[in-house]
Scaffold this motif. Structure first.
Motif, mmCIF file in Angstrom:
data_model
loop_
_atom_site.group_PDB
_atom_site.id
_atom_site.type_symbol
_atom_site.label_atom_id
_atom_site.label_comp_id
_atom_site.label_asym_id
_atom_site.label_seq_id
_atom_site.Cartn_x
_atom_site.Cartn_y
_atom_site.Cartn_z
ATOM 1 N N LEU A 1 -5.052 14.862 2.513
ATOM 2 C CA LEU A 1 -5.854 13.881 1.757
ATOM 3 C C LEU A 1 -6.410 12.770 2.633
ATOM 4 C CD1 LEU A 1 -3.583 13.421 -1.402
ATOM 5 C CD2 LEU A 1 -5.780 14.608 -1.283
ATOM 6 N N GLY A 2 -6.017 12.745 3.898
ATOM 7 C CA GLY A 2 -6.367 11.609 4.750
ATOM 8 C C GLY A 2 -7.863 11.421 4.932
ATOM 9 N N ASP B 1 0.219 5.157 1.142
ATOM 10 C CA ASP B 1 -0.723 6.146 1.667
ATOM 11 C C ASP B 1 -0.177 7.546 1.385
ATOM 12 O OD1 ASP B 1 1.341 6.401 3.444
ATOM 13 O OD2 ASP B 1 0.206 5.793 5.214
ATOM 14 N N SER B 2 -0.835 8.578 1.902
ATOM 15 C CA SER B 2 -0.400 9.936 1.546
ATOM 16 C C SER B 2 0.952 10.263 2.171
ATOM 17 C CB SER B 2 -1.455 10.969 1.945
ATOM 18 O OG SER B 2 -1.596 11.050 3.346
ATOM 19 N N ARG C 1 -2.909 7.459 11.396
ATOM 20 C CA ARG C 1 -1.927 8.542 11.503
ATOM 21 C C ARG C 1 -2.578 9.806 12.055
ATOM 22 N NH1 ARG C 1 0.489 7.851 7.261
ATOM 23 N NH2 ARG C 1 2.370 6.908 8.113
ATOM 24 N N SER D 1 -4.542 3.311 7.420
ATOM 25 C CA SER D 1 -3.249 3.962 7.630
ATOM 26 C C SER D 1 -3.423 5.469 7.796
ATOM 27 C CB SER D 1 -2.339 3.656 6.428
ATOM 28 O OG SER D 1 -1.042 4.125 6.649
ATOM 29 N N GLU D 2 -4.253 6.064 6.946
ATOM 30 C CA GLU D 2 -4.514 7.508 7.015
ATOM 31 C C GLU D 2 -5.156 7.882 8.356
ATOM 32 O OE1 GLU D 2 -3.526 9.736 4.963
ATOM 33 O OE2 GLU D 2 -2.991 8.525 3.222
ATOM 34 N N SER E 1 1.513 19.129 8.452
ATOM 35 C CA SER E 1 2.403 19.218 7.294
ATOM 36 C C SER E 1 2.064 18.135 6.278
ATOM 37 C CB SER E 1 3.857 19.094 7.741
ATOM 38 O OG SER E 1 4.015 17.878 8.453
ATOM 39 N N GLY E 2 0.846 17.603 6.356
ATOM 40 C CA GLY E 2 0.450 16.541 5.435
ATOM 41 C C GLY E 2 -0.040 17.090 4.105
ATOM 42 N N LEU E 3 -0.573 16.191 3.279
ATOM 43 C CA LEU E 3 -1.115 16.597 1.980
ATOM 44 C C LEU E 3 -2.596 16.953 2.080
ATOM 45 C CD1 LEU E 3 0.521 13.901 -0.368
ATOM 46 C CD2 LEU E 3 1.185 16.291 -0.147
ATOM 47 N N MET F 1 0.837 -1.195 0.000
ATOM 48 C CA MET F 1 0.000 0.000 0.000
ATOM 49 C C MET F 1 0.871 1.245 0.000
ATOM 50 S SD MET F 1 -0.915 1.769 3.265
ATOM 51 C CE MET F 1 0.706 2.453 3.590
ATOM 52 N N GLU G 1 -7.764 6.979 -6.264
ATOM 53 C CA GLU G 1 -8.962 7.291 -5.490
ATOM 54 C C GLU G 1 -8.633 8.131 -4.260
ATOM 55 O OE1 GLU G 1 -11.942 4.192 -6.355
ATOM 56 O OE2 GLU G 1 -12.089 4.151 -4.174
ATOM 57 N N LEU G 2 -7.483 7.857 -3.674
ATOM 58 C CA LEU G 2 -7.038 8.643 -2.522
ATOM 59 C C LEU G 2 -6.814 10.102 -2.927
ATOM 60 C CD1 LEU G 2 -6.032 8.503 0.481
ATOM 61 C CD2 LEU G 2 -3.764 7.996 -0.426
ATOM 62 N N THR H 1 -5.757 2.428 -5.941
ATOM 63 C CA THR H 1 -6.042 3.044 -4.642
ATOM 64 C C THR H 1 -5.521 4.475 -4.541
ATOM 65 O OG1 THR H 1 -6.047 0.872 -3.586
ATOM 66 C CG2 THR H 1 -5.762 2.772 -2.145
ATOM 67 N N GLY I 1 -9.721 11.436 1.309
ATOM 68 C CA GLY I 1 -9.302 10.223 0.595
ATOM 69 C C GLY I 1 -9.893 8.975 1.222
ATOM 70 N N THR J 1 -5.295 1.203 3.255
ATOM 71 C CA THR J 1 -4.814 2.569 3.032
ATOM 72 C C THR J 1 -5.628 3.563 3.861
ATOM 73 O OG1 THR J 1 -4.170 1.920 0.797
ATOM 74 C CG2 THR J 1 -4.250 4.285 1.246
ATOM 75 N N ARG K 1 3.854 11.350 -0.216
ATOM 76 C CA ARG K 1 4.533 12.629 -0.015
ATOM 77 C C ARG K 1 6.050 12.425 -0.005
ATOM 78 N NH1 ARG K 1 5.464 16.117 4.800
ATOM 79 N NH2 ARG K 1 4.689 14.424 6.055
#
Ligand SMILES: Nc1ncnc2c1ncn2[C@@H]1O[C@H](COP(=O)(O)OP(=O)(O)O)[C@@H](O)[C@H]1O
Ligand SMILES: [Mg+2]
Lengths: 126, 134
Positions: free
Chosen positions: B104-105, A56-57, B50, B46-47, B100-102, A54, A92-93, A89, B108, B43, A61
């Motif tokens: 998208l958590g 993830d973001s 976090r 995971s988001e 400081s993330g994107l 997987m 879509e994310l 995935t 997304g 996924t 990044r």
């Protein structure tokens, strides 16, 4: 703490991510790669993510950061081996992938880097 | 198929995110979810795990196995007692981050699951519930 090994093949650095990375490991990889690009005078970086189940973001990044920072140091980054389920995935994310070059596998990635390096050398005024 | 028991996992340090991903993966393999379904839910987990650490000051992830109207699924409940989210609509917007993330958590994760529910109260905490049906 364990580390992700960086292999040198001519002027290319090869990173094979073989384990599910925790955050500190991903950050350490960014730092290690920056240092190695400079010390090895690398012109290209290949990141093999075929073992990753997987993305993830956070990892996305990190890949984007590596691409941007290698570019700034005169090296191109190509991410290879993304699994189909991972590709579906991350779309879509919503991960922005415009700035990340990809290739099917290591072989294609090397070809892509070599073409990019030739083009770069031709374009450089002497 | 054997009945699976719900379980609760602590989400406090970065390694717990890995553990959460592995638990969700194992459960979904056991339940016979497709590889793509597994990847999407792992996924999302995971988001959200976090976020529980980065913004919620740590909490828990509970795994449940809902069954209704002849269908079965997997449900993940992320709970923390952190500062909460003042404006949920804003937090769900792609690209919005106070860290400081994107950004998208949340947005997304919502796209990666079948059901998405978020409840939050300032100074009380946040609960995000996501479900994928078979
Ligand atoms: N559990 C939580 N507790 C408090 N705030 C949260 C929580 N989860 C998300 N948020 C808020 O929502 C924002 C968006 O979250 P997300 O979409 O995951 O993006 P990112 O993690 O990149 O900031 C965060 O920056 C944070 O302000
Ligand atoms: Mg997040």
């Amino acid at each position: 703490m364990d580390k992700i090994p960086i292999l040198k093949l001519g002027n290319i650095l090869l990173v094979t991510i073989q384990i599910d990375m925790h955050d500190q490991l991903a950050i350490a990889l960014q730092d290690d790669l920056t240092a190695r690009i400079v010390s090895a005078h690398a012109k290209g970086v290949l990141i093999d993510i075929s073992s990753l189940e997987m993305v993830d973001s956070f990892i996305g990044r990190m890949l984007g950061n590596i691409a941007a920072m290698s570019q700034a140091l005169g090296a191109q980054t190509v991410v290879v081996g993304m699994r189909p389920a991972v590709a579906i995935t991350i779309v879509e994310l919503g991960l922005p992938m415009e700035n990340i070059q990809t290739a099917l596998n290591v072989e294609r990635g090397v070809e892509k880097l070599q073409r990019a390096m030739e083009k770069y050398e031709k374009g450089t005024p002497r | 198929m054997s009945q699976k028991e719900p379980e609760t996992i602590e989400i406090k340090i970065s390694e717990d995110i890995l553990r959460a991903r592995q638990s969700v993966r194992t459960c979904m393999v056991d339940l016979g979810f497709s590889l793509i379904d597994q990847t999407k839910m792992v996924t999302a987990a995971s988001e959200l795990a976090r976020n529980t650490i980065d913004y919620g000051k740590g909490g828990t992830m509970r795994i449940e196995y809902p069954a209704e109207e002849g269908r079965t699924g997997i449900r993940l409940i992320f709970l923390d007692h952190g500062p909460g989210i003042a404006d949920i609509q804003q937090a769900l917007k792609d690209g919005f981050t106070t860290g400081s993330g994107l950004g998208l958590g949340l947005g997304g994760s919502k796209r990666l699951v079948n059901d998405f529910e978020i409840r939050s109260e300032p100074d009380k905490g946040t609960q995000v519930t996501v479900t994928r049906w078979r």
